[in-house]
Design a protein around this motif. Structure first.
Motif, PDB file in Angstrom:
ATOM      1  N   UNK A  85      46.025  -1.197  15.450  1.00 30.70           N
ATOM      2  CA  UNK A  85      44.714  -1.032  16.086  1.00 30.70           C
ATOM      3  C   UNK A  85      44.759  -1.060  17.830  1.00 30.70           C
ATOM      4  N   UNK A  86      45.732  -1.783  18.168  1.00 29.24           N
ATOM      5  CA  UNK A  86      46.383  -1.582  19.696  1.00 29.24           C
ATOM      6  C   UNK A  86      46.546  -0.067  20.267  1.00 29.24           C
ATOM      7  N   UNK A  87      47.393   0.249  19.408  1.00 26.18           N
ATOM      8  CA  UNK A  87      48.124   1.690  19.534  1.00 26.18           C
ATOM      9  C   UNK A  87      46.983   2.778  19.454  1.00 26.18           C
ATOM     10  N   UNK A  88      46.322   2.656  18.405  1.00 27.94           N
ATOM     11  CA  UNK A  88      45.044   3.744  18.418  1.00 27.94           C
ATOM     12  C   UNK A  88      43.943   3.533  19.266  1.00 27.94           C
ATOM     13  N   UNK A  89      43.818   2.414  19.832  1.00 26.72           N
ATOM     14  CA  UNK A  89      42.882   2.219  20.804  1.00 26.72           C
ATOM     15  C   UNK A  89      43.360   2.719  21.950  1.00 26.72           C
ATOM     16  N   UNK A  90      44.660   2.505  22.208  1.00 29.06           N
ATOM     17  CA  UNK A  90      45.432   3.071  23.650  1.00 29.06           C
ATOM     18  C   UNK A  90      45.352   4.594  23.635  1.00 29.06           C
ATOM     19  N   UNK A  92      43.126   6.635  22.087  1.00 26.02           N
ATOM     20  CA  UNK A  92      41.705   6.843  22.037  1.00 26.02           C
ATOM     21  C   UNK A  92      41.092   6.764  23.182  1.00 26.02           C
ATOM     22  N   UNK A  93      41.464   5.512  24.024  1.00 27.67           N
ATOM     23  CA  UNK A  93      40.456   5.452  25.417  1.00 27.67           C
ATOM     24  C   UNK A  93      41.189   6.323  26.480  1.00 27.67           C
ATOM     25  N   UNK A  94      42.465   6.925  26.430  1.00 33.21           N
ATOM     26  CA  UNK A  94      42.894   7.815  27.376  1.00 33.21           C
ATOM     27  C   UNK A  94      42.362   9.260  26.712  1.00 33.21           C
ATOM     28  N   UNK A  95      42.187   9.421  25.647  1.00 34.83           N
ATOM     29  CA  UNK A  95      41.531  10.699  25.202  1.00 34.83           C
ATOM     30  C   UNK A  95      39.941  10.766  25.845  1.00 34.83           C
ATOM     31  N   UNK A  96      39.583   9.581  25.848  1.00 34.38           N
ATOM     32  CA  UNK A  96      38.051   9.513  26.393  1.00 34.38           C
ATOM     33  C   UNK A  96      37.969   9.987  27.807  1.00 34.38           C
ATOM     34  N   UNK A  97      38.941   9.192  28.525  1.00 28.65           N
ATOM     35  CA  UNK A  97      39.072   9.285  30.100  1.00 28.65           C
ATOM     36  C   UNK A  97      39.030  10.783  29.934  1.00 28.65           C
ATOM     37  N   UNK A  98      40.119  11.472  29.715  1.00 27.38           N
ATOM     38  CA  UNK A  98      40.647  12.744  29.909  1.00 27.38           C
ATOM     39  C   UNK A  98      39.323  13.758  29.678  1.00 27.38           C
ATOM     40  N   UNK A  99      38.620  13.534  28.705  1.00 27.02           N
ATOM     41  CA  UNK A  99      37.505  14.375  28.541  1.00 27.02           C
ATOM     42  C   UNK A  99      36.117  13.939  29.189  1.00 27.02           C
ATOM     43  N   UNK A 100      36.254  13.068  30.219  1.00 22.45           N
ATOM     44  CA  UNK A 100      35.258  12.778  31.150  1.00 22.45           C
ATOM     45  C   UNK A 100      34.931  13.733  31.955  1.00 22.45           C
ATOM     46  N   UNK A 101      33.745  13.736  32.711  1.00 20.05           N
ATOM     47  CA  UNK A 101      33.365  14.882  33.517  1.00 20.05           C
ATOM     48  C   UNK A 101      34.247  14.897  34.837  1.00 20.05           C
ATOM     49  N   UNK A 102      34.571  16.268  35.191  1.00 13.53           N
ATOM     50  CA  UNK A 102      35.584  16.123  36.304  1.00 13.53           C
ATOM     51  C   UNK A 102      35.396  15.425  37.720  1.00 13.53           C
ATOM     52  N   UNK A 103      34.180  14.977  37.788  1.00  9.08           N
ATOM     53  CA  UNK A 103      33.479  14.515  38.899  1.00  9.08           C
ATOM     54  C   UNK A 103      33.928  12.713  38.664  1.00  9.08           C
ATOM     55  N   UNK A 147      45.366   0.806  40.202  1.00  7.67           N
ATOM     56  CA  UNK A 147      44.227   1.808  40.593  1.00  7.67           C
ATOM     57  C   UNK A 147      43.591   2.157  39.173  1.00  7.67           C
ATOM     58  N   UNK A 148      42.960   0.997  38.478  1.00  5.23           N
ATOM     59  CA  UNK A 148      42.430   1.028  37.474  1.00  5.23           C
ATOM     60  C   UNK A 148      41.115   2.200  37.435  1.00  5.23           C
ATOM     61  N   UNK A 149      40.842   2.929  36.445  1.00  5.46           N
ATOM     62  CA  UNK A 149      39.787   3.568  36.423  1.00  5.46           C
ATOM     63  C   UNK A 149      38.555   2.658  35.780  1.00  5.46           C
ATOM     64  N   UNK A 150      37.432   2.934  36.334  1.00  4.96           N
ATOM     65  CA  UNK A 150      36.165   2.107  35.858  1.00  4.96           C
ATOM     66  C   UNK A 150      35.782   2.803  34.647  1.00  4.96           C
ATOM     67  N   UNK A 151      36.106   3.875  34.108  1.00  5.64           N
ATOM     68  CA  UNK A 151      35.705   4.694  32.879  1.00  5.64           C
ATOM     69  C   UNK A 151      36.924   5.165  32.130  1.00  5.64           C
ATOM     70  N   UNK A 202      52.315   6.420  32.419  1.00  2.00           N
ATOM     71  CA  UNK A 202      52.027   7.856  32.791  1.00  2.00           C
ATOM     72  C   UNK A 202      51.162   8.000  31.464  1.00  2.00           C
ATOM     73  N   UNK A 203      49.818   8.230  31.518  1.00  2.00           N
ATOM     74  CA  UNK A 203      49.034   8.875  30.547  1.00  2.00           C
ATOM     75  C   UNK A 203      48.937  10.342  30.622  1.00  2.00           C
ATOM     76  N   UNK A 204      49.545  11.144  29.681  1.00  2.00           N
ATOM     77  CA  UNK A 204      49.537  12.518  29.477  1.00  2.00           C
ATOM     78  C   UNK A 204      48.637  13.249  28.819  1.00  2.00           C
ATOM     79  N   UNK A 205      47.908  14.314  29.062  1.00  2.00           N
ATOM     80  CA  UNK A 205      47.067  15.086  28.468  1.00  2.00           C
ATOM     81  C   UNK A 205      47.599  16.567  28.726  1.00  2.00           C
ATOM     82  N   UNK A 206      47.822  16.947  27.618  1.00  2.00           N
ATOM     83  CA  UNK A 206      48.296  18.474  27.511  1.00  2.00           C
ATOM     84  C   UNK A 206      47.223  19.196  26.917  1.00  2.00           C
TER      85      UNK A 206
END
Length: 349
Positions: A85-90, A92-103, A147-151, A202-206
Motif C-alpha cells: 500500500x505504501x509503494x503504490x501510494x508513493x 500514485x501521489x507523484x503521478x498526481x503531482x506531475x499531472x497537476x496544472x503547470x502553474x 522543499x515539499x510540494x503543497x500538492x 528524485x521522482x522521475x516522470x517520463x
C-alpha cells in the motif's frame, strides 16, 4: 571547485512538449547516433535477492549479494518488508503531482545550485543535448529545509513514511556490504557519516515521446552517491544497464520489487571491489512512466576514499580522497556523463 550558477537557457517542461501534438522532437533532445537506444539483451536479468534469506539462508544470501555488487552493481529486492500500500501510494501521489496544472508545478521550479524542486534538465553546459524527462528532487539530510510540494496535500506524509522504510533497508544493506568485505558491520555506515546520512529522492516522470528511437529519458551515467533504491513503474519498463559492453533491460520480477544499485561512493570506499555501473532510461511512444529513485548517500562533508582495511601493497588505493560535496558538485555541473568522473579519479594519483 567553481560554484554552480543558474540555468544557461530557458527550461522547457518535457510534459508540455509531449502534449503539444508535435510529431518531431526538438533538436536539443536528439542524441548522437552512438548514444541512441539500441537492441538490448532480453534473455537475462539482474540478480534477485530474497531478503527473507538474510534470516533463513544467511550465508547463501550474503554470497548472492556480494556477487551482485561485484559482477552487476545492481540487484532486485523481493520480500523486503515495505508494504504494498505504501509503494503504490508513493507512485500514485507523484503521478498526481506531475499531472497537476503547470502553474502549480512552476511554483517549485528548481535551480542547479541544489536541484531541489521541479525541473526538466540536468547540467549547466550551454547547448547541451537534453533528456526526455521531468523530475522533482527532494533533500532529506540533516539541517536541510526540504522543499515539499503543497500538492497533493498528503504527499509529505506519504513520502516521510516511505523515506523511513528505505532508510531502514539502507542500514541493513550497508551492514551486509561491510561484512562481505571482511569489515566491521558498522564500517560503511560510519564512512557515510553514521546516523546522519545525506538521503535525497528524485521522482522521475517520463512523458510519451513521438520519436523514442532518437532520444533517452535519462542519459547513460553512474549514480554519484552511495547506493540507490529505485521503485520502478509497475506497468512499463525503461531502465537499462551496461553489462559486458551491451545493454540489458531490467525487468521487475514482481510489481513491488525494489531495484538497488551501487553508487560511485561505494565503488571508491570498496577500492573498486563493488561496481558502480552505467545505466540509462529509454522512453516510449504510447506510454508514460513514473519512478522514484531514493539516494542513500554520505553526508556532504564526508571525505570519501578507499577504506584503509582494503588497501595493501598488492591492492593500493585506486582513488584519491574527495568530499562527497565536491564530487556531487562536478556532476551537477556536467550532467550525466557515463562513468567519466569516477574513472578519471584514478588518473589523478
Amino acid at each position: 571547485m567553481e560554484s554552480v550558477g543558474e540555468w544557461p537557457e530557458p527550461v522547457l517542461c518535457v510534459q508540455s512538449l509531449s502534449e503539444s501534438g508535435n510529431l518531431v522532437i526538438p533538436n536539443q533532445y536528439i542524441k548522437p547516433p552512438s548514444e541512441r537506444p539500441s537492441v538490448c539483451l532480453t534473455d537475462t536479468n539482474i540478480p534477485v535477492i530474497d531478503m527473507t534469506g538474510l534470516i533463513s539462508l544467511r550465508q547463501e544470501t550474503m554470497k548472492q549479494v556480494f556477487e551482485a555488487c561485484r559482477e552487476w552493481g545492481f540487484m532486485q529486492l523481493v520480500n523486503h518488508g515495505v508494504k504494498t500500500e505504501l509503494l503504490d501510494g508513493a507512485r500514485e501521489i507523484w503521478q498526481e503531482f506531475f499531472h497537476a496544472p503547470m502553474e502549480v508545478k512552476k511554483k517549485y521550479a528548481n535551480s542547479p545550485k541544489t536541484y531541489e524542486g521541479f525541473g526538466s534538465r540536468l547540467g549547466v553546459e550551454k547547448g547541451a543535448i537534453l533528456d526526455w524527462n521531468d523530475y522533482y528532487f527532494l533533500n532529506y539530510h540533516a539541517n536541510c529545509q526540504t522543499k515539499w510540494p503543497d500538492y497533493p496535500p498528503y504527499l509529505r506524509d506519504v513520502m516521510e513514511e516511505y523515506s523511513k522504510e528505505i532508510q531502514r533497508l539502507g542500514k541493513v544493506f550497508l551492514k551486509v556490504f561491510s561484512i562481505n568485505l571482511g569489515l566491521n558491520e558498522d564500517c560503511l555506515q560510519n564512512a557515510f557519516g553514521g546516523k546522519d546520512i545525506g538521503a535525497c529522492l528524485r521522482a522521475n516522470f517520463y512523458p510519451k515521446c513521438p520519436q523514442p528511437d532518437l532520444t533517452l529519458g535519462l542519459s547513460s551515467h553512474s549514480d554519484p552517491g552511495g547506493m540507490t533504491f529505485l521503485l520502478p513503474d509497475k506497468r512499463v519498463s525503461g531502465l537499462q544497464i551496461r553489462k559486458n559492453d551491451q545493454w540489458v533491460s531490467v525487468k521487475p520480477v514482481l510489481p513491488n520489487a525494489i531495484i538497488v544499485n551501487i553508487g560511485d561512493q561505494l565503488q571508491v570506499l570498496s577500492n573498486s571491489i563493488y561496481k558502480s555501473v552505467e545505466h540509462r532510461v529509454v522512453v516510449h511512444q504510447d506510454e508514460e512512466r513514473v519512478s522514484l529513485a531514493y539516494f542513500y548517500n554520505p553526508r556532504n562533508e564526508m571525505l570519501i576514499q578507499p577504506l584503509s582495511e582494503l588497501v595493501t601493497s598488492k591492492t593500493p588505493a585506486l582513488y584519491p580522497p574527495m568530499t562527497f560535496d565536491d564530487y556531487r558538485r562536478f556532476i551537477r555541473t556536467k550532467g550525466p556523463q557515463g562513468k567519466l568522473q569516477v574513472d578519471s579519479l584514478k588518473s589523478t594519483r
